[in-house]
Design a protein around this motif. Structure first.
Motif, mmCIF file in Angstrom:
data_model
loop_
_atom_site.group_PDB
_atom_site.id
_atom_site.type_symbol
_atom_site.label_atom_id
_atom_site.label_comp_id
_atom_site.label_asym_id
_atom_site.label_seq_id
_atom_site.Cartn_x
_atom_site.Cartn_y
_atom_site.Cartn_z
ATOM 1 N N SER A 172 -9.388 100.820 72.473
ATOM 2 C CA SER A 172 -8.641 100.895 73.725
ATOM 3 C C SER A 172 -9.483 100.294 74.832
ATOM 4 C CB SER A 172 -8.280 102.344 74.051
ATOM 5 O OG SER A 172 -9.460 103.115 74.186
ATOM 6 N N PHE A 173 -8.811 99.776 75.869
ATOM 7 C CA PHE A 173 -9.513 99.181 76.992
ATOM 8 C C PHE A 173 -9.376 100.077 78.216
ATOM 9 C CE2 PHE A 173 -8.806 96.777 80.959
ATOM 10 C CZ PHE A 173 -10.131 96.456 81.214
ATOM 11 N N THR A 174 -10.465 100.545 78.728
ATOM 12 C CA THR A 174 -10.481 101.280 79.990
ATOM 13 C C THR A 174 -11.682 100.786 80.790
ATOM 14 O OG1 THR A 174 -11.782 103.078 78.996
ATOM 15 C CG2 THR A 174 -9.379 103.360 79.075
ATOM 16 N N LEU A 175 -11.492 100.685 82.087
ATOM 17 C CA LEU A 175 -12.560 100.232 82.973
ATOM 18 C C LEU A 175 -12.513 101.088 84.221
ATOM 19 C CD1 LEU A 175 -14.679 97.851 82.988
ATOM 20 C CD2 LEU A 175 -13.097 96.690 84.542
ATOM 21 N N THR A 176 -13.620 101.747 84.518
ATOM 22 C CA THR A 176 -13.666 102.634 85.688
ATOM 23 C C THR A 176 -14.502 102.066 86.820
ATOM 24 O OG1 THR A 176 -15.532 103.842 84.717
ATOM 25 C CG2 THR A 176 -13.318 104.694 84.272
ATOM 26 N N GLU A 204 -7.032 98.545 89.954
ATOM 27 C CA GLU A 204 -5.604 98.830 89.802
ATOM 28 C C GLU A 204 -4.862 97.598 89.272
ATOM 29 O OE1 GLU A 204 -1.663 100.126 92.432
ATOM 30 O OE2 GLU A 204 -3.509 99.529 93.442
ATOM 31 N N ALA A 258 -5.676 97.063 85.687
ATOM 32 C CA ALA A 258 -4.956 98.017 84.841
ATOM 33 C C ALA A 258 -3.509 97.590 84.643
ATOM 34 C CB ALA A 258 -5.020 99.410 85.461
ATOM 35 N N ALA A 262 -3.513 94.926 82.079
ATOM 36 C CA ALA A 262 -3.730 95.493 80.749
ATOM 37 C C ALA A 262 -2.461 96.155 80.224
ATOM 38 C CB ALA A 262 -4.878 96.494 80.793
ATOM 39 N N GLN A 263 -1.755 96.861 81.091
ATOM 40 C CA GLN A 263 -0.538 97.560 80.681
ATOM 41 C C GLN A 263 0.578 96.601 80.276
ATOM 42 O OE1 GLN A 263 0.151 99.889 84.197
ATOM 43 N NE2 GLN A 263 -1.646 101.194 83.816
ATOM 44 N N GLY A 293 -7.591 91.766 83.375
ATOM 45 C CA GLY A 293 -7.231 92.987 82.671
ATOM 46 C C GLY A 293 -6.463 92.706 81.394
ATOM 47 N N ALA A 307 -7.619 93.669 77.619
ATOM 48 C CA ALA A 307 -6.749 94.510 76.794
ATOM 49 C C ALA A 307 -6.381 93.807 75.501
ATOM 50 C CB ALA A 307 -5.490 94.887 77.570
#
Length: 341
Positions: free
Chosen positions: A5-9, A146, A149, A152-153, A240, A244
């Motif tokens: 999974s791809f998450t970036l904070t 944002e 994201a 990515a979505q 993003g 992803a």
């Protein structure tokens, strides 16, 4: 093959995220090359088509890769830098072109239809342009994350290939700024006419980029931070989507100058982040060849196009499909009863 999974904070994580993402399956790539050498043709005689088939194999993890589902996404955004007179068209054109995409009337619609790609358009807060980067950061880190994201979505996890494009009045200036911030060489080296700027318009673009780079000089070498300082929402969304897709082992076809420049901050952070990306074509925009050389990327096509929208990437999809048709459909020497001695 394993997906992640791809998450970036935080943007700074772009410099280390590569280790957590899937890498190329070199064994599958070698198996694909071995198959190429057994097909009824002299080895290497299909040139780049053979390389493209092996590339797809390394990311799908099989010796006979396929494209059943091709996804195309066009991201659209508006830019505060337009206040500096860098574009001959008003920003309202961005929304008007998005409507044209949605109605099926643009070049990208036709190219996706004929090359078998499912097209979607993601408009990113067109009524809220980014800030003018000559005055301050174009986006905050939170706004950048944002937009990433949202990119990515938009990626369909069932796709076999992702075609990326963009729309945004003023974004050729954004592209030149990101390229210059990543690779240096002076703004004039990267600036072209975009959607039709005359000599005075080009000069305004160069001036705006030079002032913007001077404004953000403290960020020099901090490539992720430049995505926020100089970029736009569609550029961040493209980044993003690229990440992803990598997490899902989906190869990507980038469009021309603006798409390639959008991911320049990823390349600056870690060149390996773009290993799964092809560049569909070499744009007629003068900075694109320089950008491709700097990234070590060879375009699939060179047709003197400079439209954007993902048009060159969608056209390259047809070449990629042809490469796989030959790779999967041709007989081997043994199957055809042809001597390979």
């Amino acid at each position: 093959m394993t997906e992640t999974s791809f998450t970036l904070t935080a943007l700074r994580d772009l410099t280390t995220i590569s280790a957590s993402l899937p890498a190329a399956d070199t064994a599958a790539g070698q198996a694909a090359q071995d198959r190429q050498n057994q097909l009824t043709k002299p080895p290497g005689s299909l040139g780049r088509l053979e390389e493209l088939a092996a590339f797809m194999a390394t990311w799908q993890g099989v010796d006979c890769p396929k494209i059943d589902t091709a996804q195309a996404v066009v991201f659209a955004g508006n830019h505060g830098i337009c206040a500096q007179g860098v574009n001959p068209y008003p920003q309202e054109v961005t929304a008007q072109m998005v409507a044209n995409f949605e109605a099926g009337g643009a070049a990208i619609n036709q190219l996706c239809a004929v090359n078998g790609a499912q097209l979607s358009v993601v408009a990113l807060d067109l009524d809220r342009p980014t800030a003018d980067f000559t005055q301050g950061p174009a986006m905050s880190e939170a706004e950048t994350l944002e937009a990433m994201a949202r990119g990515a979505q938009a990626v369909d996890g069932s796709a076999d290939i992702l075609v990326l494009g963009e729309m945004g009045i003023g974004n050729s200036t954004i592209a030149a700024a990101l390229a210059c911030a990543t690779f240096g060489g002076g703004a004039a080296k990267w600036v072209g006419p975009g959607t039709g700027s005359d000599a005075q318009g080009v000069a305004r673009k160069v001036d705006a980029i030079e002032r913007g780079l001077a404004k953000h000089d403290a960020l020099k070498g901090n490539f992720p931070a430049f995505l926020a300082a100089l970029g736009g929402r569609e550029q961040a969304a493209i980044c993003g989507a690229v990440l992803a897709a990598r997490a899902k082992r989906i190869p990507v076809i980038l469009d021309g100058f603006i798409c390639t420049a959008a991911v320049a901050p990823l390349f600056g952070a870690d060149p390996a982040l773009l290993d799964h990306c092809l560049v569909g074509h070499a744009s007629a925009e003068p900075g694109h060849r320089l950008l491709l050389d700097a990234m070590g990327k060879e375009p699939v096509l060179s047709f003197d196009m400079r439209l954007g929208e993902g048009s060159g990437a969608a056209l390259a999809l047809g070449i990629l499909r042809s490469a796989l048709a030959c790779h999967n459909g041709m007989a081997t020497f043994a199957e055809a009863g042809v001597s390979d001695a």
